[in-house]
Design a protein around this motif. Structure first.
Motif, mmCIF file in Angstrom:
data_model
loop_
_atom_site.group_PDB
_atom_site.id
_atom_site.type_symbol
_atom_site.label_atom_id
_atom_site.label_comp_id
_atom_site.label_asym_id
_atom_site.label_seq_id
_atom_site.Cartn_x
_atom_site.Cartn_y
_atom_site.Cartn_z
ATOM 1 N N GLY A 144 0.802 -1.211 0.000
ATOM 2 C CA GLY A 144 0.000 0.000 0.000
ATOM 3 C C GLY A 144 0.841 1.270 0.000
ATOM 4 N N SER A 145 0.167 2.401 0.091
ATOM 5 C CA SER A 145 0.825 3.702 0.027
ATOM 6 C C SER A 145 0.351 4.596 1.162
ATOM 7 C CB SER A 145 0.518 4.393 -1.307
ATOM 8 O OG SER A 145 0.993 3.640 -2.400
ATOM 9 N N ARG B 233 1.089 8.953 2.431
ATOM 10 C CA ARG B 233 1.799 10.217 2.225
ATOM 11 C C ARG B 233 1.910 10.939 3.560
ATOM 12 N NH1 ARG B 233 0.565 15.556 -1.475
ATOM 13 N NH2 ARG B 233 -1.000 15.929 0.154
ATOM 14 N N ARG C 282 10.833 3.775 -4.334
ATOM 15 C CA ARG C 282 9.535 3.599 -3.675
ATOM 16 C C ARG C 282 9.034 4.866 -3.004
ATOM 17 N NH1 ARG C 282 9.038 0.128 0.581
ATOM 18 N NH2 ARG C 282 11.165 0.574 1.303
ATOM 19 N N PHE C 283 9.948 5.671 -2.472
ATOM 20 C CA PHE C 283 9.570 6.879 -1.742
ATOM 21 C C PHE C 283 9.958 8.110 -2.557
ATOM 22 C CE2 PHE C 283 10.154 4.873 2.771
ATOM 23 C CZ PHE C 283 9.243 3.898 2.438
ATOM 24 N N GLN D 263 6.005 10.735 -0.015
ATOM 25 C CA GLN D 263 5.095 9.787 -0.632
ATOM 26 C C GLN D 263 5.743 8.413 -0.577
ATOM 27 O OE1 GLN D 263 1.923 10.206 -2.019
ATOM 28 N NE2 GLN D 263 1.955 7.959 -2.138
ATOM 29 N N MET D 264 5.068 7.481 0.059
ATOM 30 C CA MET D 264 5.618 6.149 0.244
ATOM 31 C C MET D 264 4.727 5.143 -0.479
ATOM 32 S SD MET D 264 6.782 6.290 4.239
ATOM 33 C CE MET D 264 5.110 6.375 4.858
ATOM 34 N N ASN D 265 5.299 4.470 -1.453
ATOM 35 C CA ASN D 265 4.588 3.455 -2.229
ATOM 36 C C ASN D 265 5.224 2.093 -2.007
ATOM 37 O OD1 ASN D 265 2.965 5.518 -3.373
ATOM 38 N ND2 ASN D 265 4.469 5.847 -5.006
ATOM 39 N N SER D 266 4.504 1.060 -2.382
ATOM 40 C CA SER D 266 5.006 -0.322 -2.269
ATOM 41 C C SER D 266 5.558 -0.583 -0.873
ATOM 42 C CB SER D 266 6.082 -0.572 -3.326
ATOM 43 O OG SER D 266 5.582 -0.337 -4.625
ATOM 44 N N LEU D 267 4.794 -0.213 0.111
ATOM 45 C CA LEU D 267 5.266 -0.323 1.492
ATOM 46 C C LEU D 267 5.460 -1.771 1.903
ATOM 47 C CD1 LEU D 267 3.202 2.557 3.025
ATOM 48 C CD2 LEU D 267 5.676 2.335 3.193
#
Length: 122
Positions: free
Chosen positions: A14-15, A17, A65-66, A79-83
């Motif tokens: 998940g993501s 912010r 990812r970030f 912004q943090m993706n693919s946590l």
């Protein structure tokens, strides 16, 4: 003064912010960064941005990812993706004056810190 927000719980992949509202910074030329910390461990640098020219640097764990960014309202974002579960930590924003000797991921260079926001990935 730095105030973080946007933390929470999210599933793997998940993501989120994170936001950090900065006040009292009197110069347009300074560096801001995101750090994170697990209980009993040292605070580690995640990403940094030089407000003057927008240059960014990332820890290897965050690359791809970030994304760190900053807007004209003096708000810092992460912004943090693919946590991943290993991203679980308390996240802190920090600010410092530019210094050619500074090592951006070392906490000792930063004079201003937020209170932290918790990110939990399960």
């Amino acid at each position: 003064q730095l105030v973080e927000s946007g933390g929470g719980s999210v599933q793997t992949g998940g993501s989120l912010r994170l936001s950090c509202t900065a006040s009292g910074l009197t110069s347009s030329h300074y560096c801001m960064a995101w750090f994170r910390q697990l209980p009993g461990k040292e605070r580690e640098g995640v990403a940094t941005i030089y407000i003057g020219d927008g240059a960014t640097y990332y820890a290897d764990s965050a690359k791809g990812r970030f994304t760190i960014s900053h807007d004209n309202a003096n708000v810092l974002y992460l912004q943090m993706n693919s946590l991943k579960p290993e991203d679980t930590a308390s996240y802190y924003c920090a600010a410092r004056r530019p210094n050619s000797d500074a090592i951006w991921y070392q906490t000792t260079w930063y004079g201003s810190w937020g209170q932290g926001t918790q990110v939990t990935v399960s």
